[in-house]
Design an enzyme around this catalytic site. Structure first.
Site, PDB file in Angstrom:
ATOM      1  CG  ASP A  98      -2.131   0.863   1.115  1.00  0.00           C
ATOM      2  OD1 ASP A  98      -2.036   1.936   0.499  1.00  0.00           O
ATOM      3  OD2 ASP A  98      -3.191   0.495   1.639  1.00  0.00           O
TER       4      ASP A  98
ATOM      5  CG  HIS B 278      -6.486  -1.314   4.898  1.00  0.00           C
ATOM      6  ND1 HIS B 278      -5.290  -1.906   4.520  1.00  0.00           N
ATOM      7  CD2 HIS B 278      -6.546  -0.156   4.207  1.00  0.00           C
ATOM      8  CE1 HIS B 278      -4.664  -1.123   3.653  1.00  0.00           C
ATOM      9  NE2 HIS B 278      -5.412  -0.052   3.439  1.00  0.00           N
TER      10      HIS B 278
ATOM     11  CG  HIS C  73      -5.609   4.820   4.202  1.00  0.00           C
ATOM     12  ND1 HIS C  73      -4.488   5.093   3.447  1.00  0.00           N
ATOM     13  CD2 HIS C  73      -5.952   3.555   3.908  1.00  0.00           C
ATOM     14  CE1 HIS C  73      -4.178   4.032   2.715  1.00  0.00           C
ATOM     15  NE2 HIS C  73      -5.051   3.074   2.969  1.00  0.00           N
TER      16      HIS C  73
ATOM     17  CB  CYS D  73      -6.050   3.875  -3.457  1.00  0.00           C
ATOM     18  SG  CYS D  73      -6.687   3.265  -5.028  1.00  0.00           S
TER      19      CYS D  73
HETATM   20  N1  COA Z   1      -1.031  -8.643 -13.843  1.00  0.00           N
HETATM   21  C1  COA Z   1      -0.356  -8.185 -14.921  1.00  0.00           C
HETATM   22  N2  COA Z   1      -0.936  -7.764 -16.055  1.00  0.00           N
HETATM   23  C2  COA Z   1      -2.267  -7.813 -16.094  1.00  0.00           C
HETATM   24  C3  COA Z   1      -3.042  -8.262 -15.019  1.00  0.00           C
HETATM   25  C4  COA Z   1      -2.372  -8.683 -13.848  1.00  0.00           C
HETATM   26  N3  COA Z   1      -3.014  -9.098 -12.772  1.00  0.00           N
HETATM   27  N4  COA Z   1      -4.323  -8.190 -15.358  1.00  0.00           N
HETATM   28  C5  COA Z   1      -4.381  -7.710 -16.614  1.00  0.00           C
HETATM   29  N5  COA Z   1      -3.126  -7.481 -17.061  1.00  0.00           N
HETATM   30  C6  COA Z   1      -2.714  -6.933 -18.351  1.00  0.00           C
HETATM   31  C7  COA Z   1      -3.322  -7.663 -19.517  1.00  0.00           C
HETATM   32  O1  COA Z   1      -2.519  -8.774 -19.867  1.00  0.00           O
HETATM   33  C8  COA Z   1      -3.308  -6.595 -20.578  1.00  0.00           C
HETATM   34  O2  COA Z   1      -1.991  -6.440 -21.083  1.00  0.00           O
HETATM   35  P1  COA Z   1      -1.702  -5.893 -22.559  1.00  0.00           P
HETATM   36  O3  COA Z   1      -2.212  -4.480 -22.600  1.00  0.00           O
HETATM   37  O4  COA Z   1      -0.221  -5.961 -22.658  1.00  0.00           O
HETATM   38  O5  COA Z   1      -2.434  -6.813 -23.469  1.00  0.00           O
HETATM   39  C9  COA Z   1      -3.617  -5.348 -19.798  1.00  0.00           C
HETATM   40  O6  COA Z   1      -3.195  -5.610 -18.453  1.00  0.00           O
HETATM   41  C10 COA Z   1      -5.075  -4.966 -19.820  1.00  0.00           C
HETATM   42  O7  COA Z   1      -5.832  -6.102 -19.403  1.00  0.00           O
HETATM   43  P2  COA Z   1      -7.353  -5.959 -18.964  1.00  0.00           P
HETATM   44  O8  COA Z   1      -7.848  -7.282 -18.518  1.00  0.00           O
HETATM   45  O9  COA Z   1      -8.113  -5.244 -20.040  1.00  0.00           O
HETATM   46  O10 COA Z   1      -7.218  -5.073 -17.668  1.00  0.00           O
HETATM   47  P3  COA Z   1      -7.676  -3.595 -17.423  1.00  0.00           P
HETATM   48  O11 COA Z   1      -6.878  -2.636 -18.210  1.00  0.00           O
HETATM   49  O12 COA Z   1      -9.143  -3.543 -17.517  1.00  0.00           O
HETATM   50  O13 COA Z   1      -7.232  -3.428 -15.876  1.00  0.00           O
HETATM   51  C11 COA Z   1      -6.785  -4.469 -13.752  1.00  0.00           C
HETATM   52  C12 COA Z   1      -7.775  -4.260 -14.857  1.00  0.00           C
HETATM   53  C13 COA Z   1      -7.550  -5.014 -12.575  1.00  0.00           C
HETATM   54  C14 COA Z   1      -5.725  -5.444 -14.184  1.00  0.00           C
HETATM   55  C15 COA Z   1      -6.105  -3.116 -13.392  1.00  0.00           C
HETATM   56  O14 COA Z   1      -7.072  -2.113 -13.275  1.00  0.00           O
HETATM   57  C16 COA Z   1      -5.308  -3.206 -12.109  1.00  0.00           C
HETATM   58  O15 COA Z   1      -4.283  -3.881 -12.048  1.00  0.00           O
HETATM   59  N6  COA Z   1      -5.743  -2.492 -11.051  1.00  0.00           N
HETATM   60  C17 COA Z   1      -5.099  -2.545  -9.755  1.00  0.00           C
HETATM   61  C18 COA Z   1      -5.231  -1.235  -9.085  1.00  0.00           C
HETATM   62  C19 COA Z   1      -4.592  -1.249  -7.725  1.00  0.00           C
HETATM   63  O16 COA Z   1      -3.784  -2.078  -7.372  1.00  0.00           O
HETATM   64  N7  COA Z   1      -4.952  -0.233  -6.928  1.00  0.00           N
HETATM   65  C20 COA Z   1      -4.414  -0.043  -5.623  1.00  0.00           C
HETATM   66  C21 COA Z   1      -4.754  -1.097  -4.656  1.00  0.00           C
HETATM   67  S1  COA Z   1      -6.352  -0.952  -3.961  1.00  0.00           S
HETATM   68 ZN    ZN Z   2      -5.014   1.232   1.853  1.00  0.00          ZN
END
Ligand code: COA
Ligand code: ZN
Length: 312
Positions: free
Chosen positions: A14, A205, A207, A238
Site C-alpha cells: 500500500d 485497514h 488510513h 490508492c
Molecule cells: N497482472 C499483470 N498484467 C495484467 C493483469 C495482472 N493481474 N491483469 C491484466 N493485465 C494486463 C493484460 O494482460 C493486458 O496487457 P496488454 O495491454 O499488454 O495486453 C492489460 O493488463 C489490460 O488487461 P485488462 O484485462 O483489459 O485489464 P484492465 O486494463 O481492464 O485493468 C486491472 C484491470 C484489474 C488489471 C487493473 O485495473 C489493475 O491492475 N488495477 C489494480 C489497481 C490497484 O492495485 N490499486 C491499488 C490497490 S487498492
Molecule cells: Zn489502503
C-alpha cells in the site's frame, strides 16, 4: 485483560504503490527482510496488478522470489483478477489478498470493472486458488465512504462480505481507503459484520487521512476486532482514489496497543529502526511522529544547568 492482536504490515504494497519514485527491487527486498525481523503476523509484500496500473510494483515476481522468509510471518500479496492469481502462485505466498471496492465508482476507477464483474471474478479466483491450496482474504476498499460516491451503505458492505464468505473467502478486510471513517461508524460496521459472518477472521485497514486512524482502530478493537493493517512510516494510499494519503502508521498502532498491555508480537524498537531507514528507501523525507519521539517512557538526561541548580 490482555489480548493477542495480529498486526499486518502493508507498507511494501500500500505504501510503495503510491510513491512517486520506483524503489529499486533490491531495496524493496532489504526493506521487507528488515520488517520480517520485527514480528508481524503478516507482511503484504507486493501486488500482482497490471504494471500499467501500478508501475511501482511491476517487479512483484522478483521481490517475492528475493525475500528471506521468517518463521511465523505470513507473506501475502494483493491480487485483483485471475491473471494476478496465476502470477501469484509462482511466488508461493502463504495467502493472497483479493481486492474489490464496496463502492461502485471506486471499483470502476481502480479495477476497471463493475462491482458485479469484480465479485464474479473474485469468486472464480477463490475457486481456482482452492485447487492451488492458497487461502484468499478479500479486502473491500472504500467500505466507509468513497471519494466519488460519498456515503457507502453499510448493508452493501455486509452483503458483499457475506457473498464472499459463502464463496470460500478465508477472511475479510474492511478498508477505509481515503480516511473517511469515524469511530462510531467503525464500531457499528465491525459489530454488524461479526454478526453477519460469525467466525470469519475480520481485519480493519485504516488510513489516517483525516487524523482519525488510531481512534478508529480503538473503536474496532473495542468491538472485538483483533487483526489490524498498518503501514510503517505511515506510507500509503490508492492512486485511483482522489485525496488518498497515508495508512495509519504501524509503529503508532503497535505503540498504542503495547501501552494498553496487549500483545502485538511486534518488537517496537526494531520497527522504529526500520522507519528511520525509510526516507532513504523512498527518496523523500518520511516523517513519523512516533519514530521521532520514541516510546512514551523514553527518558532524557536533564540539561547540565538543571543538575547544577538542583544537585540532588
Ligand atoms: N497482472 C499483470 N498484467 C495484467 C493483469 C495482472 N493481474 N491483469 C491484466 N493485465 C494486463 C493484460 O494482460 C493486458 O496487457 P496488454 O495491454 O499488454 O495486453 C492489460 O493488463 C489490460 O488487461 P485488462 O484485462 O483489459 O485489464 P484492465 O486494463 O481492464 O485493468 C486491472 C484491470 C484489474 C488489471 C487493473 O485495473 C489493475 O491492475 N488495477 C489494480 C489497481 C490497484 O492495485 N490499486 C491499488 C490497490 S487498492
Ligand atoms: Zn489502503
Amino acid at each position: 485483560m490482555s489480548r493477542r492482536l495480529e498486526i499486518n504490515e502493508v507498507s511494501p504494497r500500500d505504501g510503495l504503490q503510491m510513491e512517486r519514485n520506483f524503489v529499486p527491487t533490491e531495496s524493496k527486498i532489504a526493506f521487507i527482510n528488515a520488517l520480517s525481523a520485527c514480528g508481524f503476523a503478516r507482511i503484504e509484500v507486493t501486488s500482482y496488478t497490471s504494471p500499467k496500473a501500478i508501475p511501482t510494483l511491476a517487479d512483484a515476481e522478483a521481490v517475492m522470489a528475493g525475500i528471506e522468509r521468517a518463521a511465523g510471518v505470513k507473506y501475502t500479496a494483493l491480487v485483483p483478477n485471475l491473471r494476478g492469481m496465476e502470477r501469484a502462485v509462482g511466488g508461493r505466498p502463504d495467502e493472497i489478498n483479493l481486492v474489490m471496492s464496496a463502492s461502485e465508482t471506486h471499483n470502476r476507477a481502480n479495477l476497471r470493472m463493475t462491482r458485479a464483474q469484480s465479485l464474479a471474478t473474485l469468486q472464480e479466483v477463490i475457486r481456482a486458488a482452492e485447487g492451488a491450496g492458497l487461502p484468499c482474504n478479500v479486502s473491500l476498499s472504500a467500505s466507509f465512504g468513497c471519494p466519488f460516491d460519498g456515503e457507502v451503505d453499510a448493508n452493501e458492505v455486509i452483503s458483499l462480505a457475506s457473498s464472499l464468505a459463502d464463496s470460500g473467502a478465508a477472511g475479510i478486510t474492511v478498508c477505509d481507503t481515503t480516511g473517511m471513517a469515524y469511530p462510531t461508524q467503525v464500531a457499528s460496521l465491525c459489530e454488524r459484520l461479526q454478526q453477519a459472518v460469525p467466525g470469519l477472521p475480520l481485519t480493519i485497514h485504516l488510513h489516517n487521512t483525516r487524523g482519525m486512524g488510531l481512534a478508529n482502530a480503538l473503536a474496532a478493537f473495542d468491538t472485538g476486532i483483533e487483526r489490524f493493517d498498518g503501514a510503517s512510516g505511515g506510507l500509503g494510499g490508492c492512486p485511483y482514489a482522489p485525496g488518498a494519503s497515508g495508512n495509519v502508521s504501524t509503529e503508532e498502532l503497535v505503540h498504542m496497543f503495547a501501552a494498553m498491555g496487549h500483545d502485538t508480537g511486534v518488537e517496537l524498537d526494531s520497527l522504529i529502526a526500520v522507519v528511520h531507514s525509510m526516507s532513504d528507501l523512498v527518496g523523500r523525507p518520511v516523517f513519523s511522529q512516533l519514530a521521532e519521539a520514541g516510546p512514551r517512557l523514553r527518558r532524557f538526561a536533564p540539561p547540565a544547568w538543571l543538575v547544577e541548580k538542583f544537585p540532588q
